[in-house]
Write a protein that holds these residues in place. Structure first.
Motif, PDB file in Angstrom:
ATOM      1  N   SER A  38      90.950 -23.144  91.683  1.00  0.00           N
ATOM      2  CA  SER A  38      90.248 -24.031  90.746  1.00  0.00           C
ATOM      3  C   SER A  38      91.167 -24.363  89.571  1.00  0.00           C
ATOM      4  N   LEU A  39      92.281 -24.976  89.883  1.00  0.00           N
ATOM      5  CA  LEU A  39      93.277 -25.348  88.879  1.00  0.00           C
ATOM      6  C   LEU A  39      93.755 -26.761  89.155  1.00  0.00           C
ATOM      7  N   GLY A  40      94.366 -27.373  88.131  1.00  0.00           N
ATOM      8  CA  GLY A  40      95.043 -28.632  88.362  1.00  0.00           C
ATOM      9  C   GLY A  40      96.360 -28.369  89.078  1.00  0.00           C
ATOM     10  N   GLU A  41      96.963 -29.431  89.611  1.00  0.00           N
ATOM     11  CA  GLU A  41      98.197 -29.264  90.381  1.00  0.00           C
ATOM     12  C   GLU A  41      99.307 -28.636  89.541  1.00  0.00           C
ATOM     13  N   THR A  42      99.483 -29.098  88.310  1.00  0.00           N
ATOM     14  CA  THR A  42     100.552 -28.571  87.463  1.00  0.00           C
ATOM     15  C   THR A  42     100.349 -27.093  87.189  1.00  0.00           C
ATOM     16  N   GLU A  43      99.136 -26.716  86.788  1.00  0.00           N
ATOM     17  CA  GLU A  43      98.848 -25.315  86.495  1.00  0.00           C
ATOM     18  C   GLU A  43      99.014 -24.445  87.735  1.00  0.00           C
ATOM     19  N   ALA A  44      98.628 -24.976  88.904  1.00  0.00           N
ATOM     20  CA  ALA A  44      98.752 -24.212  90.143  1.00  0.00           C
ATOM     21  C   ALA A  44     100.216 -23.976  90.503  1.00  0.00           C
ATOM     22  N   LEU A  45     101.052 -25.001  90.348  1.00  0.00           N
ATOM     23  CA  LEU A  45     102.479 -24.854  90.648  1.00  0.00           C
ATOM     24  C   LEU A  45     103.138 -23.844  89.711  1.00  0.00           C
ATOM     25  N   ILE A  46     102.760 -23.878  88.448  1.00  0.00           N
ATOM     26  CA  ILE A  46     103.322 -22.931  87.484  1.00  0.00           C
ATOM     27  C   ILE A  46     102.837 -21.518  87.779  1.00  0.00           C
ATOM     28  N   ALA A  47     101.553 -21.378  88.150  1.00  0.00           N
ATOM     29  CA  ALA A  47     101.023 -20.060  88.507  1.00  0.00           C
ATOM     30  C   ALA A  47     101.742 -19.505  89.736  1.00  0.00           C
ATOM     31  N   ARG A  48     101.989 -20.360  90.724  1.00  0.00           N
ATOM     32  CA  ARG A  48     102.713 -19.934  91.927  1.00  0.00           C
ATOM     33  C   ARG A  48     104.127 -19.509  91.576  1.00  0.00           C
ATOM     34  N   PHE A  49     104.774 -20.204  90.653  1.00  0.00           N
ATOM     35  CA  PHE A  49     106.118 -19.854  90.213  1.00  0.00           C
ATOM     36  C   PHE A  49     106.140 -18.428  89.668  1.00  0.00           C
ATOM     37  N   HIS A  50     105.182 -18.083  88.838  1.00  0.00           N
ATOM     38  CA  HIS A  50     105.150 -16.747  88.243  1.00  0.00           C
ATOM     39  C   HIS A  50     104.785 -15.678  89.274  1.00  0.00           C
ATOM     40  N   LEU A  51     103.930 -16.005  90.225  1.00  0.00           N
ATOM     41  CA  LEU A  51     103.521 -15.033  91.229  1.00  0.00           C
ATOM     42  C   LEU A  51     104.644 -14.728  92.211  1.00  0.00           C
ATOM     43  N   GLU A  52     105.489 -15.706  92.487  1.00  0.00           N
ATOM     44  CA  GLU A  52     106.562 -15.520  93.461  1.00  0.00           C
ATOM     45  C   GLU A  52     107.648 -14.588  92.965  1.00  0.00           C
ATOM     46  N   GLY A  53     107.851 -14.489  91.648  1.00  0.00           N
ATOM     47  CA  GLY A  53     108.955 -13.689  91.135  1.00  0.00           C
ATOM     48  C   GLY A  53     110.287 -14.322  91.491  1.00  0.00           C
ATOM     49  N   HIS A  54     111.155 -13.553  92.175  1.00  0.00           N
ATOM     50  CA  HIS A  54     112.482 -14.050  92.544  1.00  0.00           C
ATOM     51  C   HIS A  54     112.569 -14.467  94.009  1.00  0.00           C
ATOM     52  N   ALA A  55     111.439 -14.624  94.662  1.00  0.00           N
ATOM     53  CA  ALA A  55     111.438 -14.969  96.087  1.00  0.00           C
ATOM     54  C   ALA A  55     111.584 -16.475  96.299  1.00  0.00           C
ATOM     55  N   ARG A  56     112.605 -17.062  95.718  1.00  0.00           N
ATOM     56  CA  ARG A  56     112.856 -18.493  95.888  1.00  0.00           C
ATOM     57  C   ARG A  56     114.319 -18.757  95.565  1.00  0.00           C
ATOM     58  N   SER A  57     114.833 -19.848  96.090  1.00  0.00           N
ATOM     59  CA  SER A  57     116.225 -20.204  95.850  1.00  0.00           C
ATOM     60  C   SER A  57     116.344 -21.045  94.580  1.00  0.00           C
ATOM     61  N   THR A  58     117.577 -21.185  94.118  1.00  0.00           N
ATOM     62  CA  THR A  58     117.826 -21.998  92.933  1.00  0.00           C
ATOM     63  C   THR A  58     117.459 -23.456  93.178  1.00  0.00           C
ATOM     64  N   LEU A  59     117.725 -23.946  94.388  1.00  0.00           N
ATOM     65  CA  LEU A  59     117.370 -25.332  94.708  1.00  0.00           C
ATOM     66  C   LEU A  59     115.856 -25.537  94.708  1.00  0.00           C
ATOM     67  N   GLU A  60     115.108 -24.539  95.177  1.00  0.00           N
ATOM     68  CA  GLU A  60     113.649 -24.643  95.137  1.00  0.00           C
ATOM     69  C   GLU A  60     113.165 -24.732  93.696  1.00  0.00           C
ATOM     70  N   GLU A  61     113.792 -23.949  92.825  1.00  0.00           N
ATOM     71  CA  GLU A  61     113.446 -24.027  91.406  1.00  0.00           C
ATOM     72  C   GLU A  61     113.775 -25.407  90.851  1.00  0.00           C
ATOM     73  N   ALA A  62     114.920 -25.965  91.287  1.00  0.00           N
ATOM     74  CA  ALA A  62     115.316 -27.294  90.823  1.00  0.00           C
ATOM     75  C   ALA A  62     114.325 -28.361  91.282  1.00  0.00           C
ATOM     76  N   TRP A  63     113.870 -28.260  92.537  1.00  0.00           N
ATOM     77  CA  TRP A  63     112.890 -29.236  93.045  1.00  0.00           C
ATOM     78  C   TRP A  63     111.566 -29.141  92.277  1.00  0.00           C
ATOM     79  N   LEU A  64     111.149 -27.921  91.980  1.00  0.00           N
ATOM     80  CA  LEU A  64     109.914 -27.738  91.221  1.00  0.00           C
ATOM     81  C   LEU A  64     110.041 -28.340  89.827  1.00  0.00           C
ATOM     82  N   LEU A  65     111.149 -28.063  89.162  1.00  0.00           N
ATOM     83  CA  LEU A  65     111.366 -28.592  87.814  1.00  0.00           C
ATOM     84  C   LEU A  65     111.417 -30.111  87.816  1.00  0.00           C
TER      85      LEU A  65
END
Length: 229
Positions: A38-65
């Protein structure tokens, strides 16, 4: 699998689970179970970012940003604050997407160029001279390079004149090969006396540390004995 309700249509936006969706499609499945946030898309993406921790690549972070900056309109300062990162961290990753070429991004994704090397060395080079950056990456071909090697190429580029820079960008592997040969030659010229002096220095350091530790322990014991008296 996580989704959120779309703001403008009677549908859902996938937040997490793209790989699982691809697998389901390959299996001919057209219905899946998902958790609705029950979140907006932006809030959900940011929440997922924090929940993932370091389980993502630098390019994935770049695409999200890039998505949050371009489509959601967040500034560098806002992105840094919402993601608990510095403005520099955000800027470097956005630079991967906005400044470096698709060829560089592909080599980073393939592991031929470390993301740290791309952000620390290729990014400032591309900002100063995009053509030289393109030539340097093309000159590396399929060769994998380390952060250290890329740093040496960048240092040599900055120290060279216009002719030297052109040659370096056209033949970066030749420079790395010559530098490696020079290092091996320097190591081969070290004599037995040099190695003995180095070993004695290491032993002296260990003895000094043991002496200081012993003195400290003796002092503590002496203080305890004096207090007992």
């Amino acid at each position: 699998m996580v989704v959120v309700a779309a703001a403008t249509a009677d549908r859902y936006v996938l937040i997490d689970g793209y790989l699982r969706v691809d697998v389901m499609r390959s299996l001919g499945r057209d219905v899946v179970e998902a958790t609705v946030w029950s979140l907006g898309e932006t809030e959900a993406l940011i929440a997922r970012f924090h929940l993932e921790g370091h389980a993502r690549s630098t390019l994935e972070e770049a695409w999200l940003l890039e998505h949050l900056a371009k489509d959601e309109g967040l500034s560098l300062e806002e992105l840094g604050r919402r993601l608990c990162r510095t403005k520099s961290w955000v800027s470097r990753r956005l630079g991967l997407r906005k400044i470096l070429t698709a060829e560089v991004q592909a080599k980073v994704a393939a592991g031929q160029i470390p993301a740290q090397a791309a952000m620390k060395y290729l990014l400032p080079l591309a900002r100063a001279n995009a053509e030289h950056s393109r030539k340097l990456v093309a000159g590396l071909g399929a060769q994998r390079v380390s952060v250290r090697q890329m740093g040496r190429l960048y240092a040599a580029y900055r120290a060279a004149d216009a002719v030297g820079r052109e040659r370096l960008c056209n033949s970066p592997l030749v420079f790395l090969q010559m530098e490696a040969q020079a290092e091996r030659s320097a190591e081969g010229q070290s004599t037995g006396v040099d190695r003995l002096v180095s070993d004695l220095g290491a032993i002296a350091g260990l003895c000094g540390r043991a002496r200081r530790r012993a003195c400290a322990e003796i002092s503590i014991e002496e203080i305890a004995v004096a207090q007992d008296r």
